[in-house]
Design a protein around this motif. Structure first.
Motif, mmCIF file in Angstrom:
data_model
loop_
_atom_site.group_PDB
_atom_site.id
_atom_site.type_symbol
_atom_site.label_atom_id
_atom_site.label_comp_id
_atom_site.label_asym_id
_atom_site.label_seq_id
_atom_site.Cartn_x
_atom_site.Cartn_y
_atom_site.Cartn_z
ATOM 1 N N GLU A 1 -13.647 0.243 1.308
ATOM 2 C CA GLU A 1 -13.751 -0.810 2.311
ATOM 3 C C GLU A 1 -14.094 -2.136 1.641
ATOM 4 O O GLU A 1 -13.497 -3.182 1.935
ATOM 5 C CB GLU A 1 -14.831 -0.477 3.339
ATOM 6 C CG GLU A 1 -14.606 0.800 4.115
ATOM 7 C CD GLU A 1 -15.789 1.105 5.011
ATOM 8 O OE1 GLU A 1 -16.496 0.157 5.407
ATOM 9 O OE2 GLU A 1 -16.038 2.281 5.306
ATOM 10 N N GLU A 2 -15.074 -2.103 0.753
ATOM 11 C CA GLU A 2 -15.530 -3.318 0.087
ATOM 12 C C GLU A 2 -14.427 -3.933 -0.774
ATOM 13 O O GLU A 2 -14.251 -5.157 -0.797
ATOM 14 C CB GLU A 2 -16.752 -3.002 -0.765
ATOM 15 C CG GLU A 2 -17.960 -2.528 0.043
ATOM 16 C CD GLU A 2 -19.085 -2.030 -0.833
ATOM 17 O OE1 GLU A 2 -18.908 -2.054 -2.071
ATOM 18 O OE2 GLU A 2 -20.119 -1.617 -0.286
ATOM 19 N N LEU B 1 -11.157 -3.580 -0.396
ATOM 20 C CA LEU B 1 -10.114 -4.158 0.457
ATOM 21 C C LEU B 1 -10.568 -5.501 1.014
ATOM 22 O O LEU B 1 -9.772 -6.448 1.120
ATOM 23 C CB LEU B 1 -9.779 -3.190 1.596
ATOM 24 C CG LEU B 1 -8.948 -1.971 1.184
ATOM 25 C CD1 LEU B 1 -8.941 -0.923 2.297
ATOM 26 C CD2 LEU B 1 -7.518 -2.386 0.833
ATOM 27 N N HIS B 2 -11.850 -5.590 1.356
ATOM 28 C CA HIS B 2 -12.391 -6.876 1.805
ATOM 29 C C HIS B 2 -12.348 -7.907 0.673
ATOM 30 O O HIS B 2 -12.005 -9.079 0.891
ATOM 31 C CB HIS B 2 -13.829 -6.701 2.294
ATOM 32 C CG HIS B 2 -14.444 -7.961 2.818
ATOM 33 N ND1 HIS B 2 -14.116 -8.506 4.046
ATOM 34 C CD2 HIS B 2 -15.365 -8.810 2.267
ATOM 35 C CE1 HIS B 2 -14.798 -9.618 4.231
ATOM 36 N NE2 HIS B 2 -15.564 -9.830 3.173
ATOM 37 N N THR C 1 -8.839 -9.311 0.329
ATOM 38 C CA THR C 1 -8.568 -10.378 1.291
ATOM 39 C C THR C 1 -9.267 -11.666 0.883
ATOM 40 O O THR C 1 -8.704 -12.769 0.996
ATOM 41 C CB THR C 1 -9.036 -9.957 2.697
ATOM 42 O OG1 THR C 1 -8.402 -8.733 3.069
ATOM 43 C CG2 THR C 1 -8.698 -11.024 3.726
ATOM 44 N N TYR D 1 -5.767 -6.230 6.014
ATOM 45 C CA TYR D 1 -6.816 -6.188 7.042
ATOM 46 C C TYR D 1 -6.675 -4.948 7.921
ATOM 47 O O TYR D 1 -7.664 -4.285 8.257
ATOM 48 C CB TYR D 1 -6.757 -7.450 7.902
ATOM 49 C CG TYR D 1 -7.536 -7.341 9.186
ATOM 50 C CD1 TYR D 1 -8.925 -7.472 9.192
ATOM 51 C CD2 TYR D 1 -6.885 -7.086 10.395
ATOM 52 C CE1 TYR D 1 -9.643 -7.351 10.374
ATOM 53 C CE2 TYR D 1 -7.601 -6.970 11.574
ATOM 54 C CZ TYR D 1 -8.975 -7.101 11.568
ATOM 55 O OH TYR D 1 -9.683 -6.972 12.737
ATOM 56 N N GLU E 1 -7.890 -1.996 5.991
ATOM 57 C CA GLU E 1 -9.350 -2.025 5.869
ATOM 58 C C GLU E 1 -10.014 -1.543 7.154
ATOM 59 O O GLU E 1 -10.961 -0.749 7.119
ATOM 60 C CB GLU E 1 -9.819 -3.441 5.546
ATOM 61 C CG GLU E 1 -11.336 -3.562 5.401
ATOM 62 C CD GLU E 1 -11.817 -4.995 5.292
ATOM 63 O OE1 GLU E 1 -13.043 -5.204 5.352
ATOM 64 O OE2 GLU E 1 -10.983 -5.909 5.158
ATOM 65 N N LYS E 2 -9.540 -2.010 8.300
ATOM 66 C CA LYS E 2 -10.103 -1.590 9.583
ATOM 67 C C LYS E 2 -9.933 -0.096 9.773
ATOM 68 O O LYS E 2 -10.841 0.601 10.233
ATOM 69 C CB LYS E 2 -9.417 -2.352 10.720
ATOM 70 C CG LYS E 2 -9.929 -1.973 12.103
ATOM 71 C CD LYS E 2 -9.281 -2.796 13.203
ATOM 72 C CE LYS E 2 -9.809 -2.366 14.571
ATOM 73 N NZ LYS E 2 -9.209 -3.168 15.677
ATOM 74 N N LYS F 1 -12.343 1.917 7.565
ATOM 75 C CA LYS F 1 -13.713 1.915 8.087
ATOM 76 C C LYS F 1 -13.903 3.030 9.104
ATOM 77 O O LYS F 1 -14.888 3.770 9.074
ATOM 78 C CB LYS F 1 -14.041 0.564 8.732
ATOM 79 C CG LYS F 1 -14.304 -0.554 7.743
ATOM 80 C CD LYS F 1 -14.649 -1.851 8.464
ATOM 81 C CE LYS F 1 -14.929 -2.967 7.473
ATOM 82 N NZ LYS F 1 -15.236 -4.248 8.165
#
Length: 236
Positions: free
Chosen positions: A174-175, A177-178, A181, A205, A208-209, A212
């Motif tokens: 997750e981190e 992928l953030h 972006t 995005y 990533e969502k 999560k």
């Protein structure tokens, strides 16, 4: 978005939250559903309505995570859903990002921009996710199914939430992928095609969502279920 219930029209939910479409596909539900209720769609597709609603609400609302409710479902049911999710990542979402990225690089040229460096970071994240998917497919999911069969697919007792440190490694996806972006937003340089750039960012995005939601089910439900089944097997 408010919570979703069985008597609501599925089309209204999709129109309000189009990012649910990949989740529906994992359940074998395609577009063209008319104005049927969620309950009707589930009955037509031989789906557990309660499980379907739990997954939808978990995906739509970040604050919604009914651990006690999810614990009422069997481990193999959750594994089957996460397996389909992994397949979607591997066969659709990752290739979709790759196609958008390649088009962005091709039509933006290479003069004065750092797209290739950002693309290299994406490839590292992609390989990390594919490595986890392969471990799930070859090791973790078969182990869970085998344990579930040995205890008669019963729901194990004594399920406890894992400590945060035990799943930090999985949440690193997750981190990253953030961070990917953020590289576009904060550090992109040179002349690029803005529409293609938006396509890449939106695709990242969306993944990533999805990750999560996927990780919450993995870490807070399936992982402790697996540990509880191991303890139950050893006690026997």
């Amino acid at each position: 978005m408010p919570l979703v219930y069985a008597d609501m029209k599925l089309c209204d939910i999709i129109l309000h939250e189009p990012t649910l479409i990949p989740v529906l596909n994992r359940f074998g539900i395609t577009l063209g559903i008319g104005d049927k209720s969620i309950r009707s769609v589930c009955e037509e597709n031989s789906l557990d309505t309660d499980f379907f609603l739990t997954i939808l609400n978990t995906f739509i609302n970040e604050e919604f995570f009914p651990e006690n409710r999810l614990k009422t479902f069997c481990a193999t049911q959750i594994v089957d859903y996460l397996t389909k999710t992994n397949i979607y990542y591997e066969c659709f979402q990752l290739p979709n990002i790759e196609r958008h990225f390649n088009s962005l690089i091709q039509y933006s040229g290479t003069s004065g921009n750092n797209l290739e460096l950002i693309h290299q970071f994406f490839l590292k994240v992609k390989n990390e996710l594919l490595s986890r998917i392969e471990h799930d497919r070859a090791v973790w999911f078969p182990e869970i199914k085998l344990l579930s069969e040995k205890i008669g697919n019963q729901r194990p007792d004594g399920i406890k939430l894992p400590t945060k440190g035990s799943y930090d490694e999985q949440n690193s996806l997750e981190e990253k992928l953030h961070d990917l972006t953020s590289l576009f937003v904060m550090h992109l340089s040179g002349t690029i095609d803005p529409n293609l750039c938006y396509g890449v960012i939106f695709a990242i995005y969306t993944l990533e969502k999805d990750i999560k939601q996927h990780n919450r089910i993995r870490n807070r439900i399936l992982l402790p279920m697996n540990e509880a089944m191991k303890r139950g097997k050893n006690d026997n």
